[in-house]
Design an enzyme around this catalytic site. Structure first.
Site, PDB file in Angstrom:
ATOM      1  N   TYR A 195       0.829  -1.209   0.000  1.00  0.00           N
ATOM      2  CA  TYR A 195       0.000   0.000   0.000  1.00  0.00           C
ATOM      3  C   TYR A 195       0.864   1.260   0.000  1.00  0.00           C
ATOM      4  O   TYR A 195       0.707   2.133  -0.859  1.00  0.00           O
ATOM      5  CB  TYR A 195      -0.943   0.008   1.200  1.00  0.00           C
ATOM      6  CG  TYR A 195      -1.912   1.180   1.173  1.00  0.00           C
ATOM      7  CD1 TYR A 195      -3.061   1.144   0.386  1.00  0.00           C
ATOM      8  CD2 TYR A 195      -1.655   2.328   1.917  1.00  0.00           C
ATOM      9  CE1 TYR A 195      -3.933   2.227   0.345  1.00  0.00           C
ATOM     10  CE2 TYR A 195      -2.523   3.411   1.880  1.00  0.00           C
ATOM     11  CZ  TYR A 195      -3.672   3.350   1.099  1.00  0.00           C
ATOM     12  OH  TYR A 195      -4.528   4.430   1.058  1.00  0.00           O
ATOM     13  N   LYS A 208       1.496   4.071  -3.205  1.00  0.00           N
ATOM     14  CA  LYS A 208       1.230   5.515  -3.173  1.00  0.00           C
ATOM     15  C   LYS A 208       2.518   6.297  -3.449  1.00  0.00           C
ATOM     16  O   LYS A 208       2.479   7.371  -4.037  1.00  0.00           O
ATOM     17  CB  LYS A 208       0.614   5.908  -1.831  1.00  0.00           C
ATOM     18  CG  LYS A 208      -0.750   5.243  -1.560  1.00  0.00           C
ATOM     19  CD  LYS A 208      -1.808   5.589  -2.596  1.00  0.00           C
ATOM     20  CE  LYS A 208      -3.194   5.090  -2.189  1.00  0.00           C
ATOM     21  NZ  LYS A 208      -4.236   5.427  -3.172  1.00  0.00           N
TER      22      LYS A 208
HETATM   23  P1  NAP Z   1     -13.380   2.897  -0.167  1.00  0.00           P
HETATM   24  O1  NAP Z   1     -14.558   3.492   0.515  1.00  0.00           O
HETATM   25  O2  NAP Z   1     -13.018   1.475   0.091  1.00  0.00           O
HETATM   26  O3  NAP Z   1     -13.540   3.160  -1.728  1.00  0.00           O
HETATM   27  C1  NAP Z   1     -12.632   2.623  -2.655  1.00  0.00           C
HETATM   28  C2  NAP Z   1     -13.252   2.726  -4.024  1.00  0.00           C
HETATM   29  O4  NAP Z   1     -12.328   2.177  -4.973  1.00  0.00           O
HETATM   30  C3  NAP Z   1     -14.546   1.916  -4.155  1.00  0.00           C
HETATM   31  O5  NAP Z   1     -15.436   2.591  -4.985  1.00  0.00           O
HETATM   32  C4  NAP Z   1     -14.052   0.632  -4.832  1.00  0.00           C
HETATM   33  O6  NAP Z   1     -15.057  -0.055  -5.553  1.00  0.00           O
HETATM   34  C5  NAP Z   1     -13.032   1.243  -5.772  1.00  0.00           C
HETATM   35  N1  NAP Z   1     -12.180   0.227  -6.375  1.00  0.00           N
HETATM   36  C6  NAP Z   1     -11.430  -0.727  -5.772  1.00  0.00           C
HETATM   37  N2  NAP Z   1     -10.832  -1.500  -6.708  1.00  0.00           N
HETATM   38  C7  NAP Z   1     -11.216  -1.035  -7.911  1.00  0.00           C
HETATM   39  C8  NAP Z   1     -10.951  -1.406  -9.250  1.00  0.00           C
HETATM   40  N3  NAP Z   1     -10.174  -2.455  -9.561  1.00  0.00           N
HETATM   41  N4  NAP Z   1     -11.507  -0.677 -10.254  1.00  0.00           N
HETATM   42  C9  NAP Z   1     -12.294   0.372  -9.980  1.00  0.00           C
HETATM   43  N5  NAP Z   1     -12.624   0.752  -8.737  1.00  0.00           N
HETATM   44  C10 NAP Z   1     -12.070   0.068  -7.719  1.00  0.00           C
HETATM   45  O7  NAP Z   1     -12.046   3.716   0.195  1.00  0.00           O
HETATM   46  P2  NAP Z   1     -11.728   5.291   0.307  1.00  0.00           P
HETATM   47  O8  NAP Z   1     -11.170   5.507   1.648  1.00  0.00           O
HETATM   48  O9  NAP Z   1     -12.848   6.128  -0.187  1.00  0.00           O
HETATM   49  O10 NAP Z   1     -10.503   5.350  -0.708  1.00  0.00           O
HETATM   50  C11 NAP Z   1     -10.441   6.226  -1.820  1.00  0.00           C
HETATM   51  C12 NAP Z   1      -8.986   6.557  -2.077  1.00  0.00           C
HETATM   52  O11 NAP Z   1      -8.468   7.297  -0.955  1.00  0.00           O
HETATM   53  C13 NAP Z   1      -8.068   5.350  -2.215  1.00  0.00           C
HETATM   54  O12 NAP Z   1      -7.157   5.558  -3.260  1.00  0.00           O
HETATM   55  C14 NAP Z   1      -7.335   5.291  -0.868  1.00  0.00           C
HETATM   56  O13 NAP Z   1      -6.081   4.674  -0.968  1.00  0.00           O
HETATM   57  C15 NAP Z   1      -7.222   6.776  -0.563  1.00  0.00           C
HETATM   58  N6  NAP Z   1      -6.987   7.105   0.854  1.00  0.00           N
HETATM   59  C16 NAP Z   1      -7.931   6.838   1.803  1.00  0.00           C
HETATM   60  C17 NAP Z   1      -7.687   7.193   3.117  1.00  0.00           C
HETATM   61  C18 NAP Z   1      -8.687   6.936   4.208  1.00  0.00           C
HETATM   62  O14 NAP Z   1      -8.340   7.155   5.398  1.00  0.00           O
HETATM   63  N7  NAP Z   1      -9.900   6.496   3.899  1.00  0.00           N
HETATM   64  C19 NAP Z   1      -6.485   7.810   3.482  1.00  0.00           C
HETATM   65  C20 NAP Z   1      -5.542   8.060   2.491  1.00  0.00           C
HETATM   66  C21 NAP Z   1      -5.815   7.705   1.181  1.00  0.00           C
HETATM   67  P3  NAP Z   1     -15.924  -1.274  -4.872  1.00  0.00           P
HETATM   68  O15 NAP Z   1     -17.005  -0.633  -4.061  1.00  0.00           O
HETATM   69  O16 NAP Z   1     -16.440  -2.024  -6.056  1.00  0.00           O
HETATM   70  O17 NAP Z   1     -14.966  -2.061  -4.022  1.00  0.00           O
END
Ligand code: NAP
Length: 245
Positions: A168, A172
């Site tokens: 992970y 990034k």
């Molecule tokens: P999330 O709620 O789990 O959402 C992730 C999204 O990515 C979902 O829509 C998922 O679709 C989609 N996804 C996963 N694999 C995919 C694929 N192969 N093709 C297309 N879509 C795909 O997570 P989130 O926290 O909103 O994350 C969004 C971004 O923010 C990510 O890049 C994550 O690394 C980054 N981020 C998050 C945090 C945090 O604290 N939440 C912190 C830093 C960075 P499905 O519903 O079909 O699984």
């Protein structure tokens, strides 16, 4: 003078839930046509319906960032319907239970994470770039993480210093390299390419343990999507400013 964003076209990957959905919602409120990238049609259509009910011009686009045929089809559809893409948000991302620190991380898990978080972004960006070039002021935003900062990973006093899943964090970090290199390639164009740390946000990615709301988690990505033509490119940002690579 406030900028006008109405009529722009934005594609957000992984927009059926979490930060991506919230980014789409906020861009939709600006009068931007939001293309809801989602790998699961049912979830994508559900998000489209919810956003439409709020008044947004939202449209589901099937897009699995690990399935090239869906990427090609999405790009062809956007070209046929709009001829350009003003904003690309590379948001889709995963974590993996088999991921871990370098001594024990499962190699297949590391590959799975890189497949989505890096190769997925690279292939979507390459497919969409000709459309972004057709926009007057294209914007590409990478949703990265503070966990991708080499400086912070190397700092034993950092509050997340013990969080070291190699796949992970590494995904990034290489996403940040992609940002810097692409911004350099595009330096003589109006296109801005920036990468964002959303901050620790309550979503399914972390079992909703994040300390920020989804609105807070989406804020900097939305801001970067809407920056004016004199804004910086090739930077790493979070709400409040620039952060170290
Ligand atoms: P999330 O709620 O789990 O959402 C992730 C999204 O990515 C979902 O829509 C998922 O679709 C989609 N996804 C996963 N694999 C995919 C694929 N192969 N093709 C297309 N879509 C795909 O997570 P989130 O926290 O909103 O994350 C969004 C971004 O923010 C990510 O890049 C994550 O690394 C980054 N981020 C998050 C945090 C945090 O604290 N939440 C912190 C830093 C960075 P499905 O519903 O079909 O699984």
């Amino acid at each position: 003078m406030a900028q006008k964003h109405e009529g722009k076209i934005a594609l957000i990957t992984g927009a059926n839930k979490g930060i991506g959905y919230e980014v789409a919602r906020q861009l939709g409120k600006e009068g931007i046509t939001v293309l809801i990238g989602a790998r699961n049609p049912q979830l994508g259509e559900g998000a489209e319906a919810k956003l439409k009910a709020e008044g947004a011009d939202a449209h589901f686009v099937e897009l699995d960032v690990t399935r090239p045929e869906t990427i090609t089809k999405a790009a062809e559809r956007i070209r046929a319907q709009h001829g350009r893409l003003d904003i690309l948000i590379n948001n889709a991302g995963v974590v993996d239970k088999g991921d871990g620190p370098p001594s024990v991380a499962d190699l297949d898990a590391v590959r799975r994470v890189l497949d989505v978080n890096f190769f997925g972004v690279l292939s979507v960006t390459q497919a969409m770039l000709p459309l972004v070039r057709n926009a007057a002021s294209g914007r590409i935003v990478m949703v990265s993480s503070g966990l991708g900062s080499l400086t912070w990973n190397a700092d034993p006093t950092w509050s997340f210093a013990s969080i070291k899943p190699l796949g992970y964090n590494g995904s990034k970090a290489i996403l940040n390299m992609l940002t810097v290199q692409l911004a350099w390639e595009l330096r003589d164009t109006p296109i801005k390419v920036n990468t964002v740390n959303p901050g620790y946000t309550a979503t399914d990615l972390n079992g909703n343990s994040g300390t920020q709301t989804i609105e807070e988690g989406a804020a900097e990505t939305v801001r970067q999507a809407l920056v004016p033509d004199d804004a910086p490119t090739g930077g790493f940002f979070e709400t409040g400013g620039v952060i170290p690579w």
